[in-house]
Design a protein around this motif. Structure first.
Motif, PDB file in Angstrom:
ATOM      1  N   GLU A  29       0.830  -1.200   0.000  1.00 34.47           N
ATOM      2  CA  GLU A  29       0.000   0.000   0.000  1.00 34.47           C
ATOM      3  C   GLU A  29       0.867   1.254   0.000  1.00 34.47           C
ATOM      4  OE1 GLU A  29      -1.306  -0.168   4.623  1.00 34.47           O
ATOM      5  OE2 GLU A  29      -1.340   1.766   3.654  1.00 34.47           O
ATOM      6  N   ASN A  31      -0.637   4.281   1.244  1.00 39.38           N
ATOM      7  CA  ASN A  31      -1.137   5.191   2.292  1.00 39.38           C
ATOM      8  C   ASN A  31      -0.184   5.233   3.479  1.00 39.38           C
ATOM      9  OD1 ASN A  31      -3.146   6.833   3.727  1.00 39.38           O
ATOM     10  ND2 ASN A  31      -3.344   5.020   5.009  1.00 39.38           N
ATOM     11  N   HIS A  35       0.589   8.727   4.894  1.00 41.06           N
ATOM     12  CA  HIS A  35      -0.084   9.044   6.169  1.00 41.06           C
ATOM     13  C   HIS A  35       0.495   8.268   7.345  1.00 41.06           C
ATOM     14  CE1 HIS A  35      -2.930  10.466   3.169  1.00 41.06           C
ATOM     15  NE2 HIS A  35      -3.523  11.191   4.098  1.00 41.06           N
ATOM     16  N   LYS A  90      -5.741  10.218   1.110  1.00 41.46           N
ATOM     17  CA  LYS A  90      -5.811   8.797   1.496  1.00 41.46           C
ATOM     18  C   LYS A  90      -6.990   8.222   0.729  1.00 41.46           C
ATOM     19  CE  LYS A  90      -7.223   6.327   5.758  1.00 41.46           C
ATOM     20  NZ  LYS A  90      -7.385   6.495   7.215  1.00 41.46           N
ATOM     21  N   SER A  92      -9.400   5.066   0.132  1.00 42.81           N
ATOM     22  CA  SER A  92      -9.890   3.734   0.468  1.00 42.81           C
ATOM     23  C   SER A  92     -10.743   3.259  -0.710  1.00 42.81           C
ATOM     24  CB  SER A  92     -10.699   3.776   1.774  1.00 42.81           C
ATOM     25  OG  SER A  92     -10.965   2.447   2.176  1.00 42.81           O
ATOM     26  N   THR A 108      -3.154   4.634  -1.660  1.00 46.17           N
ATOM     27  CA  THR A 108      -4.124   3.563  -1.405  1.00 46.17           C
ATOM     28  C   THR A 108      -3.937   2.947  -0.016  1.00 46.17           C
ATOM     29  OG1 THR A 108      -2.599   2.009  -2.473  1.00 46.17           O
ATOM     30  CG2 THR A 108      -4.365   2.940  -3.848  1.00 46.17           C
ATOM     31  N   THR A 109      -5.066   2.699   0.635  1.00 45.03           N
ATOM     32  CA  THR A 109      -5.064   2.008   1.932  1.00 45.03           C
ATOM     33  C   THR A 109      -5.003   0.501   1.692  1.00 45.03           C
ATOM     34  OG1 THR A 109      -7.462   1.728   1.928  1.00 45.03           O
ATOM     35  CG2 THR A 109      -6.594   3.775   2.905  1.00 45.03           C
ATOM     36  N   SER A 144     -13.196  -0.069  10.189  1.00 46.64           N
ATOM     37  CA  SER A 144     -12.420   0.257   8.985  1.00 46.64           C
ATOM     38  C   SER A 144     -12.975  -0.452   7.759  1.00 46.64           C
ATOM     39  CB  SER A 144     -10.963  -0.182   9.175  1.00 46.64           C
ATOM     40  OG  SER A 144     -10.250  -0.028   7.951  1.00 46.64           O
ATOM     41  N   ASP A 146     -11.285  -1.518   5.571  1.00 44.07           N
ATOM     42  CA  ASP A 146     -10.382  -2.656   5.277  1.00 44.07           C
ATOM     43  C   ASP A 146     -11.128  -3.970   5.532  1.00 44.07           C
ATOM     44  OD1 ASP A 146      -7.234  -1.298   6.614  1.00 44.07           O
ATOM     45  OD2 ASP A 146      -8.469  -0.724   4.899  1.00 44.07           O
ATOM     46  N   GLN A 264     -11.996   9.562   8.888  1.00 37.03           N
ATOM     47  CA  GLN A 264     -10.796   9.234   8.104  1.00 37.03           C
ATOM     48  C   GLN A 264      -9.505   9.654   8.805  1.00 37.03           C
ATOM     49  OE1 GLN A 264      -9.781  10.363   4.292  1.00 37.03           O
ATOM     50  NE2 GLN A 264     -10.615   8.499   3.413  1.00 37.03           N
ATOM     51  N   THR A 267      -7.254   7.405  12.506  1.00 38.13           N
ATOM     52  CA  THR A 267      -6.138   6.448  12.598  1.00 38.13           C
ATOM     53  C   THR A 267      -4.802   7.183  12.631  1.00 38.13           C
ATOM     54  OG1 THR A 267      -7.423   4.711  11.546  1.00 38.13           O
ATOM     55  CG2 THR A 267      -5.033   4.518  11.400  1.00 38.13           C
ATOM     56  N   LYS A 268      -4.636   8.174  11.749  1.00 33.39           N
ATOM     57  CA  LYS A 268      -3.360   8.905  11.701  1.00 33.39           C
ATOM     58  C   LYS A 268      -3.162   9.698  12.993  1.00 33.39           C
ATOM     59  CE  LYS A 268      -0.802  12.332   8.977  1.00 33.39           C
ATOM     60  NZ  LYS A 268      -0.805  13.167   7.744  1.00 33.39           N
TER      61      LYS A 268
END
Ligand code: PSU
Ligand code: MN
Length: 320
Positions: A29, A31, A35, A90, A92, A108-109, A144, A146, A264, A267-268
């Motif tokens: 990835e 991202n 990030h 970012k 997703s 891309t995540t 997420s 994900d 969004q 997480t960061k």
């Protein structure tokens, strides 16, 4: 002007050749570059991760969006640009169509990278930390994408579990509910990124690379639409004590609530807060575990490629 019926995928020469020859390729990835870590650690780490995939015996294919296409196999110049240019969004899975149509760059995540990997015919993906069910998701509903994407993309995902900033028990529950295989490679527990264990046992353990490759093949042969999650823990020497980091995470989660951070950017925000609270040790552990995960992914992808590219087992059934 008719809208293109398919998404343009641009391969690097090396990735195109490896796929054409049936050699192992591991998608990565971007991202985590834009990030996940600050410059220049992010660029150095992206290069280390690609070198680790090679050391494992596979070809790395770092994924991004740029110029209206999905790029599979970023050049070193691409990595430098993504690492140093501020404001690259970012991306997703759900953001892919908008960023592709816009023609600009996008990082891309895990979720969008496995969409890209499957589209590009790449069977393996690696990143150290997957997104998961956030703490307090009972109220915030913050899960997420994900995890959702793992229910739709047929890619083998090698990771070091998920960060302690998440609710790992609920993340495992979610994966079980959605029939996503989770196999711990050479360990009993589901790991927690820069901590050796999440405190939760993994549903399965496989120590042998060929057996793991057979399980990945069986999963595909069963026609399951989901990813296949394989976890490998951070090395002892790179790990952070979970009690220490747990205190920092609890403080970061409380600070995020106080500062009204969600969605969004959460997480960061949490990762940066933990980096500060651990004097940068969590960032160093982050860089280390990304590389060790990638090396394991390279080795597993190479074992899988050896299994599927020759011999009767690969021919989908033997004469009785
Ligand atoms: N976990 C990490 N580091 C990361 C990410 C997750 O330890 O950089 C990134 C990955 O790109 C992952 C994304 O796909 O965060 C998940 O974001 P969210 O929780 O907003 O879905
Ligand atoms: Mn979220």
């Amino acid at each position: 002007m008719p809208v293109p019926a398919r998404v343009p995928v641009e391969y690097s020469e090396e990735v195109r050749e490896a796929l054409h020859e049936g050699r192992a390729v591991v998608a990565l990835e971007s991202n985590v570059i834009t990030h996940g870590l600050p410059y220049p650690d992010n660029a150095a780490t992206a290069r280390k991760v690609e070198a680790a995939v090679r050391a494992g015996g596979a070809v790395p294919a770092t994924v991004c969006v740029d110029g209206g296409a999905i790029r599979v196999g970023m050049t070193d110049a691409d990595i430098e640009r993504f690492a140093s240019l501020p404001g690259i969004p970012k991306v997703s899975s759900r953001d892919l169509p908008v960023v592709l149509a816009g023609g600009g760059p996008g990082a891309t995540t895990v979720a969008s990278s496995v969409v890209a990997a499957e589209l590009a015919g790449i069977r393996w993906f690696s990143s150290a930390g997957i997104g998961g069910v956030h703490r307090g998701a009972q109220e915030t509903f913050d899960v997420s994408s994900d995890l959702i994407q793992f229910t739709r993309s047929r890619v083998a995902v090698v990771c070091a579990g998920a960060k302690m900033i998440l609710d790992l028990g609920l993340t495992l529950e979610y994966l079980e509910t959605h029939c996503v295989p989770v196999v711990a490679y050479r360990s009993d527990d589901f790991p927690a990124f820069y901590c050796r264990t999440s405190g939760h046992r993994a549903p399965h353990r496989i120590d042998d690379e060929t057996r793991l490759a057979r399980a990945v093949e069986a999963h595909r042969a069963l026609g399951s639409p989901t990813s296949f999650l394989i976890t490998t823990p951070v090395r002892e020497e790179d790990a952070i004590d979970s009690a220490e980091v747990d205190a920092a995470i609890r403080e970061a989660v409380a600070a995020a609530a106080r500062d009204g951070v969600s969605g969004q950017g959460l997480t960061k925000y949490l990762m940066r807060a933990v980096d500060r609270a651990t004097d940068g040790r969590s960032a160093r552990a982050n860089m280390a575990v990304l590389a060790t995960c990638a090396e394991t992914a390279g080795r597993l992808a190479a074992a899988h490629s050896a299994l599927t590219s020759d011999g009767p087992a690969a021919s989908g059934g033997t004469d009785r």
